[in-house]
Design an enzyme around this catalytic site. Structure first.
Site, PDB file in Angstrom:
ATOM      1  N   HIS A  83       0.823  -1.212   0.000  1.00  0.00           N
ATOM      2  CA  HIS A  83       0.000   0.000   0.000  1.00  0.00           C
ATOM      3  C   HIS A  83       0.856   1.259   0.000  1.00  0.00           C
ATOM      4  CE1 HIS A  83       0.229  -0.345   4.541  1.00  0.00           C
ATOM      5  NE2 HIS A  83       0.256   0.972   4.450  1.00  0.00           N
ATOM      6  N   ASP A 220       1.365  -7.809   2.182  1.00  0.00           N
ATOM      7  CA  ASP A 220       1.490  -6.357   1.993  1.00  0.00           C
ATOM      8  C   ASP A 220       2.956  -5.945   1.834  1.00  0.00           C
ATOM      9  OD1 ASP A 220       0.990  -3.676   1.867  1.00  0.00           O
ATOM     10  OD2 ASP A 220      -0.269  -3.598   3.647  1.00  0.00           O
ATOM     11  N   SER A 640       4.005   2.140   8.383  1.00  0.00           N
ATOM     12  CA  SER A 640       3.785   1.153   7.329  1.00  0.00           C
ATOM     13  C   SER A 640       5.077   0.923   6.558  1.00  0.00           C
ATOM     14  CB  SER A 640       2.701   1.645   6.363  1.00  0.00           C
ATOM     15  OG  SER A 640       1.448   1.678   6.989  1.00  0.00           O
TER      16      SER A 640
END
Length: 704
Positions: A83, A220, A640
């Site tokens: 992402h 991810d 992240s």
């Protein structure tokens, strides 16, 4: 020594199972914290962690100003989340070559794709300059003068740094609510190329259904490469002649896995927390910020997803925008739920009562820290703040027409001959590949209506009178009128700024009304902004003084931070969460794709994850292919892509999410529930190997 012992006792909490709260700056890591890390299984020396170009911190990067990442090879490969690479993957995608849908694999350096707006930053050094700031009279200045002082000091220190090395830059940021100031030196690399990405079905597996939830199976990750000047191995603007960057330190990727209770550490760039925030500030966050964000984005996203599912070209344009919007839509809903269920506002108020009593006893900041004044100021601005948030969520970068109208009103570059004013014009770049007119119009009309229905009449821009009087509150008709009559949406149109038609253009007038209404909202808020900010600063200072025997970390501000703890799950309502997920669990969800499209995966993914033998990617303890896992590391947005290290400083995963049950952790770290969700690095390598057949990359990474 006494302070260290007291701090250690507090950190341990007299418990064998503990979550180690804290987003610690590394250059001044408290000795008590380092000692506790060692007690829990950290095996590196402090020098190997922080000092010099070969320290572990030198392998960790700020990824493009919004995420974190880690260098994993001697040729500059960088791992981050899927992402985090989402927009880069989307920007290279077309209907014919849809890398978002089908993934991307480069088989050579020449096939790696450049990204003009992307960069990675390495932190070179950080130091406390508070004494220097205070000697310049900071404490006695009004806010505007304080800001000017910090800007001037940042420029002066930057010049000193650049005189030594022109590739460096320096930032000065406030820490501890502005009670301290740190200067951080960075080196930025702007030639960053896409190397590998799994299909969206895996990189975003579970979509919004699973976002912020546990258990997770999302793969991810994405892979990029840093390129450098071939002569200096330093930063360089994109050039076909650039070569892969050769770092002095990269993270060793580990195939050894983890077990419950093992030491785990993240190093990354958490964006923003507000754990020193007052109870009054939390109430405002809940009622004005989070509730508004969730309501408006819910309206917008319903329209977006309907158009995206109807047209592949539209989906490609909006995949990244939808993901960005929905992430904090769901976060806002979850945070408010936790604020209420945990009773955080009352907990904070009880703590503030303790500080007030301590203040009475000690006289610290007497006459300065004033809880009654703080409560009054927050209450007085609540409606203004709520309307401001509705304005931002409605008109701020939500549709192309509003974006262009505001750009005009704020001043764009004027082209044409200076001696012929009537020939001077402005024009918009053709960005039609990034938005869709039908979607744009419907979102625009729906948000105009939603704003009117949710704010007091005094906050309405003047164009609402036109909507009412001329269009009988038909928002679709008004939007159609703007698109038809305004020049600003006409492709390739030169808009002559000194002609009467410009002054009468409904899009221009719309933009002027928008900017004027925003100015009024800001004027209302700014009356108490500085005073509230000062009270929050005093509150933080009081907490630090009252608990001076304990180590304290500053709120996150997108500077490098270390968080440590252990691998392990949590218990909710007597039910254990488990601390890892397996291949069997994702296959089970994939089979439910008919019920939930966000569990769709291609047949090859079913096949790969239904294998009888996962070979070297199998966990030696459980005998399973482990996909995602939990630690109690302290993370937030910006983390992240942060590397998750074991006690030896070897890479075991990438952090990508928090859990729904502790979404209030930005303001209150719940040691019982707060968890970091990471993708197991063996899952990453398995997908690179068995799906991507990326042998050249796997050799380069050389996992152990």
């Amino acid at each position: 020594m006494k302070k260290t012992i007291l701090a250690l006792i507090a950190l341990l909490g007299m418990s064998t199972a503990h979550a180690d709260e804290g987003m610690w700056t590394i250059y001044n890591l408290p000795q008590a914290v380092y000692d506790q890390m060692q007690a829990e299984g950290f095996q590196m020396t402090y020098n190997d962690l922080y000092y010099g170009p070969t320290s572990l911190k030198a392998a960790c990067v700020n990824f493009s100003g919004y995420c974190s990442g880690v260098v994993v090879s001697p040729d500059g490969l960088v791992f981050t989340n899927h992402h985090c690479g989402f927009e880069a993957i989307r920007s290279h995608s077309t209907v014919e070559h849809d890398y978002m849908l089908n993934g991307f694999i480069s088989n050579s350096y020449e096939e790696e794709l450049p990204n003009p707006d992307m960069f990675v930053s390495f932190m070179i050094e950080q130091k406390d300059i508070t004494d220097q700031v205070m000697k310049l009279g900071f404490a006695d200045m009004i806010v505007d003068m304080q800001e000017q002082l910090i800007d001037s000091l940042e420029q002066a220190l930057s010049q000193e740094v650049k005189a030594k090395d022109s590739t460096l830059r320096l930032e000065v940021k406030p820490f501890y609510e502005g009670n301290r100031f740190y200067a951080t030196t960075y080196q930025d690399f702007t030639d960053v190329r896409l190397v590998f990405a799994v299909p969206k079905s895996m990189g975003k597996f579970g979509g919004e259904t699973d976002n912020w939830m546990w258990p997770r199976q999302t793969c991810d990750f994405s892979v990029f490469r840093i390129y450098a000047d071939p002569k200096t191995n330093g930063p360089a603007a994109y050039s076909k002649d650039n070569v892969p960057y050769h770092p002095q330190r990269w993270a060793q990727v580990s195939m050894q896995g983890y077990k419950e209770g093992d030491f785990a550490m993240t190093i990354g760039y958490p964006g923003s927390t507000e754990r020193y925030l007052s109870s009054y500030g939390i109430r405002e966050m809940r009622d004005a910020d989070n509730a508004t964000r969730a309501q408006v984005r819910g309206v917008k996203q319903d329209i977006m997803i309907r158009h995206m599912r109807a047209d592949e070209a539209v989906r490609i344009k909006y995949d990244s925008k939808y993901a960005q919007s929905s992430n904090y839509w769901k976060n806002s809903i979850g945070m408010n739920k936790c604020i209420d269920s945990i009773g955080i506002i009352n907990q904070k108020k009880d703590y503030e009562d303790r500080i007030a009593n301590w203040q009475q006893e000690t006289g610290f900041l007497q006459g300065k820290l004033d809880f009654q004044a703080m409560a009054r100021m927050y209450a007085d601005r609540l409606q203004d703040r709520r309307a401001f948030m509705y304005w931002i969520e409605t008109f701020g970068n939500t549709n192309e027409f509003c974006t262009r109208a505001m750009r005009l009103s704020r001043g764009m570059e004027v082209k044409g001959p200076e001696d012929k004013p009537k020939k001077q014009y402005i024009e918009f770049d053709d960005n039609s590949d990034s938005w869709d007119e039908a979607l744009d119009r419907e979102v625009f009309a729906a948000l105009l209506k939603n704003y009117k229905e949710n704010v007091d009449a005094r906050y309405l821009p003047d164009f609402y009178k036109t909507i009412h009087n001329k269009f009988q509150d038909n928002y679709t008709a008004y939007v159609d009128y703007l698109y038809k009559k305004s020049q600003i949406m006409k492709k390739g149109r030169k808009i002559y700024v000194n002609k009467k038609s410009y002054q009468k253009d409904p899009g221009v007038l719309f933009g002027i009304d928008l900017i004027e209404s925003l100015g009024e909202l800001r004027a209302n808020l700014i009356q108490t902004y500085d005073s509230i900010d000062l009270q929050e600063r005093y509150l933080c200072a009081a907490k630090l003084r009252m608990e001076e025997d304990l180590p304290h970390y500053s709120d996150a501000n997108f500077t490098m931070r270390l968080s440590y703890g252990q691998v392990g799950g949590f218990e909710l309502a007597g039910e254990p969460s488990g601390y890892y997920t397996t291949a069997e669990s994702i296959v089970e969800k994939m089979r439910k794709a008919d019920e939930n499209v966000e569990y769709f995966a291609e047949p090859v993914m079913h096949e790969l994850l239904s294998a009888n033998d996962f070979g070297p990617y199998t966990d030696k303890t459980t005998g399973k292919m482990q996909l995602c896992f939990l630690t109690n590391n302290d993370i937030t947005g910006g983390n992240s892509g942060s590397p998750m290290f074991d006690g030896k400083g070897q890479l075991i995963g990438l952090a990508f999410d928090g859990n729904w049950d502790s979404l209030s952790s930005d303001i209150n770290f719940d040691k019982r529930l707060a968890r970091c969700i990471g993708v197991d690095i063996r899952y990453v390598l398995y997908m690179m190997d068995k799906w991507g057949h990326a042998d050249r990359l796997l050799r380069e990474i050389n996992a152990k």
